[in-house]
Design a protein around this motif. Structure first.
Motif, PDB file in Angstrom:
ATOM      1  N   ASP A 244      38.601  37.255  49.699  1.00 40.63           N
ATOM      2  CA  ASP A 244      38.274  38.142  48.577  1.00 40.63           C
ATOM      3  C   ASP A 244      36.933  38.835  48.775  1.00 40.63           C
ATOM      4  OD1 ASP A 244      40.580  37.734  47.227  1.00 40.63           O
ATOM      5  OD2 ASP A 244      39.767  36.288  45.783  1.00 40.63           O
ATOM      6  N   ARG A 314      38.939  41.887  38.037  1.00 39.61           N
ATOM      7  CA  ARG A 314      39.911  42.316  39.046  1.00 39.61           C
ATOM      8  C   ARG A 314      40.457  41.161  39.879  1.00 39.61           C
ATOM      9  NH1 ARG A 314      37.594  46.507  42.585  1.00 39.61           N
ATOM     10  NH2 ARG A 314      39.704  46.497  43.398  1.00 39.61           N
ATOM     11  N   ARG A 315      39.640  40.151  40.134  1.00 34.34           N
ATOM     12  CA  ARG A 315      40.101  38.961  40.853  1.00 34.34           C
ATOM     13  C   ARG A 315      39.455  37.757  40.185  1.00 34.34           C
ATOM     14  NH1 ARG A 315      41.358  40.177  47.137  1.00 34.34           N
ATOM     15  NH2 ARG A 315      41.841  42.368  46.861  1.00 34.34           N
ATOM     16  N   GLU A 317      39.442  34.705  40.415  1.00 36.50           N
ATOM     17  CA  GLU A 317      38.881  33.606  41.199  1.00 36.50           C
ATOM     18  C   GLU A 317      37.456  33.907  41.648  1.00 36.50           C
ATOM     19  OE1 GLU A 317      40.319  30.815  44.530  1.00 36.50           O
ATOM     20  OE2 GLU A 317      41.945  32.255  44.167  1.00 36.50           O
ATOM     21  N   THR A 318      37.141  35.190  41.740  1.00 31.92           N
ATOM     22  CA  THR A 318      35.782  35.599  42.094  1.00 31.92           C
ATOM     23  C   THR A 318      34.895  35.489  40.865  1.00 31.92           C
ATOM     24  OG1 THR A 318      36.545  37.152  43.775  1.00 31.92           O
ATOM     25  CG2 THR A 318      34.381  37.585  42.826  1.00 31.92           C
TER      26      THR A 318
END
Lengths: 344, 328
Positions: A244, A314-315, A317-318
């Protein structure tokens, strides 16, 4: 925190040379850092010099006592908070947490033979009989790729790469579970650096080791990490999986680091984009985002309010510490941002 | 056109207590006017000794140019008296040099301005005031903010990147035709590295200066050099262009270096070169890379000559010998 979490760091801060009662005095080297570490993974900490990456590693090994925060380690005998552990407790837990340093010249005692250096941790912790220790040292040296006659040599008789192998053997003699690697390949020649990186990777698989890998080299970090934490002036800017972070950087500072890296795209070196200015000093009282002064996207809120580290839209997990991250598309490592670089 | 710098069969030896060290052996290369040549290699490859030979900065009594010529603008620098006027005019005058660790090359007890003024006045007749004016201008040119105030400060007040900029300003003070940069970015952070490399490229273009860039980092060379030489244990293994080296490395050592290099996006396992660089007194006979080379043959016990591969590539490797090829 899940079942396979080996270390859980929360709100870790370290202020060097603080005067009691003087608010903001001293040097804030680590600023409210939080992260979880899973058993068997490699978490890299990257940043420029002065970012506090080495200091975090040393806090976990308790070479420094943190000013604030907790570091809960799942020791074999149950969880302990490294931040508040007493001497006896530390001694015990250090069987499970070991360190590998950047400069094997400085970290190996030049008056001891290699065999003695590698056996010393066993003696300190009173493990095994003499014959067992000798056998353990012999098999470890062989495993890290040193010949049997290295036992009787002194550090100066070895090359830099061989010395770093000794450092690895020494760190592993007492079978730790967590290894804190502080720039372990930065001082090595390119051809030897690759050998040591491969060795660290192989050992991790064989022994189920967990690594914290401190480095300034994004190429090395991309090769070895599962997850990456980007640090700036002691503060976490972004924490993401390796894939990522390179495919979709969330923080403008991560983007700037990627832009400054040499990289070959489409068969030739792309032009590096230069981040103006240099990393500032860590002292004094702070207000707002530590990166605001160099950030192309900074607005008023960035200069007044410190952003919290939170999941990225948007992600998820980030995790990113930026007021504007949800509105930014910063492209990927080999693709510049699609839109002109200003806030929508 | 004649090259600005032409080195032919240079050998530099160090006479040490432990014996003779052949730090540079039979090295030849050229740098054209306005060209950037990268010199790449790992520790002990002789890249810095080559630079010191050109500058005649070898340690007295220990280091000696044993053989070969160093033609700079047609003058054989190797024959000059290192302390003579002619050499002093070239060193720091027509050839400027910057070093890896700027803190060790700057004097801590003099201001940055005073040190640049000294460099300027060594190579010109400018008055102190004129020289200071030029020093401030140079600091401004290398990107130091508030150059007038900064010129009055001491090195300790400068950050690592600013010190390297100040070193560059000093090296440029005599308008050199050639700038030798010895690992100029190794001690600085990656964002600062990009700034310094940019600055060197800009200055080179605006002054039509030649640059000899010494580095262990192939990526740095790929970005800024036109051509490069790869050195190993005192010898040139390959001469090639920056455009070619990544896609078509000729020498097995160059290939090995590339396969050892972690790069963003690379997911395949690194393929390190086996073994390590031998110590200065354990140099193998024949091709110095043979003991670590996967392609080593019996003939590699003999030092290979340099084989020309095409117009801009050559390699010192028996693989390019016609007879060896046919036999193999």
């Amino acid at each position: 925190m899940t079942d396979d979490t080996i270390l859980s760091v929360a709100d870790l801060s370290l202020r060097f040379g603080a005067k009691p009662k003087v608010k903001g005095s001293g040097l804030l080297a680590v600023n409210k850092v939080s992260f979880d570490l899973k058993q068997g993974e490699t978490l890299s900490i990257v940043g420029e010099s002065g970012s506090g990456k080495t200091t975090i590693g040393r806090c976990i090994a308790r070479l420094y006592a943190p000013s604030q925060g907790s570091m809960v380690f799942q020791a074999k005998d149950g969880p302990v908070d490294l931040a508040t552990l007493d001497k006896a407790g530390l001694r015990k837990v250090r069987r499970e947490i070991q360190m590998l340093f950047q400069d094997p010249n400085a970290s190996l005692n030049s008056r001891m033979r290699i065999g003695e250096i590698v056996a010393e941790p066993l003696e300190i912790h009173g493990i095994g009989t003499k014959a067992e220790r000798i056998e353990r040292v012999r098999s470890l040296l062989e495993r890290v790729g040193l010949s049997a006659d290295a036992v009787n040599r002194y550090p100066h008789q070895l090359s830099g790469g061989q010395r770093q192998r000794v450092g690895i053997a020494r760190a592993l003699t007492i079978s730790p579970r967590l290894l804190i690697c502080d720039e372990p390949v930065s001082a090595l020649d390119v051809s030897v650096q690759a050998q040591v990186l491969n060795l660290l990777g192989d050992l991790q698989k064989e022994m189920g080791l967990t690594y914290i890998f401190v480095s300034h080299d994004l190429g090395v970090v991309d090769y070895i990490s599962d997850r990456i934490m980007v640090l700036y002036l002691g503060t976490v800017m972004e924490l993401a999986t390796r894939d990522d972070l390179f495919a979709a950087p969330a923080h403008p500072y991560t983007r700037a680091l990627l832009d400054a890296m040499p990289a070959r795209v489409g068969g030739k070196h792309r032009k590096r984009k230069v981040l103006s200015g240099e990393i500032g000093g860590p002292s004094g009282l702070r207000k707002g985002c530590v990166f605001a002064g160099r950030c192309p996207f900074a607005t008023d809120i960035c200069r007044t309010h410190e952003p919290e580290l939170r999941p990225w839209r948007r992600r998820p997990e980030t995790r990113v510490a930026c007021h504007h991250a949800d509105d930014l598309d910063l492209g990927s490592y080999d693709q510049p941002p699609p839109e002109p670089e200003s806030l929508p | 056109m004649k090259p600005l710098l032409e080195i032919n069969n240079l050998s530099t030896h160090y006479h040490l207590e432990q014996g003779l060290l052949r730090a540079v052996e039979n090295v030849s290369f050229q740098i054209a006017k306005g060209e950037t040549l990268g010199v790449v290699g790992e520790s002990g490859c002789g890249k810095s000794v080559t630079a010191r030979s050109i500058m005649r900065l070898l340690p007295p009594r220990i280091g000696r140019i044993a053989e070969g010529e160093i033609l700079f603008n047609g003058v054989d620098v190797a024959r000059l008296d290192p302390r003579g006027t002619e050499m002093r005019d070239i060193r720091g005058g027509q050839i400027g040099m910057i070093f890896q660790e700027p803190m060790t090359s700057l004097n801590p007890v003099h201001t940055i301005g005073a040190q640049i003024v000294e460099a300027i006045r060594t190579h010109s007749d400018l008055s102190k005031a004129e020289a200071m004016e030029k020093a401030v201008m140079l600091l401004d040119r290398v990107g130091i903010n508030q150059p007038e105030q900064r010129a009055r400060q001491y090195p300790h007040a400068f950050s690592g990147g600013m010190r390297q900029r100040a070193m560059i300003a000093m090296a440029l003070s005599s308008d050199p035709a050639l700038l030798i940069a010895d690992e100029p970015t190794t001690a600085v952070d990656v964002t600062v590295e990009a700034q310094i490399l940019d600055l060197i490229a800009e200055l080179k273009a605006e002054r039509d200066m030649s640059v000899m860039l010494i580095t262990h980092d192939l990526n740095v060379v790929g970005e800024v050099a036109d051509r490069l030489i790869v050195m190993y244990l005192g010898r040139v293994m390959e001469t090639t262009t920056a455009a070619k080296v990544f896609d078509a490395p000729a020498h097995p050592y160059t290939k090995g270096l590339l396969e050892s290099l972690p790069a963003i996006g690379r997911r395949s396992r690194l393929k390190p070169i086996k073994g390590s660089v031998p110590g200065p007194h354990e140099r193998p006979p024949g091709c110095p890379f043979a003991p670590r080379c996967d392609k080593a043959m019996a003939i590699c016990q003999t030092q290979p000559p340099t084989f020309r591969i095409d117009d801009d590539t050559s390699a010192a490797c028996w693989l390019y010998d016609d007879e060896v090829r046919h036999d193999g």
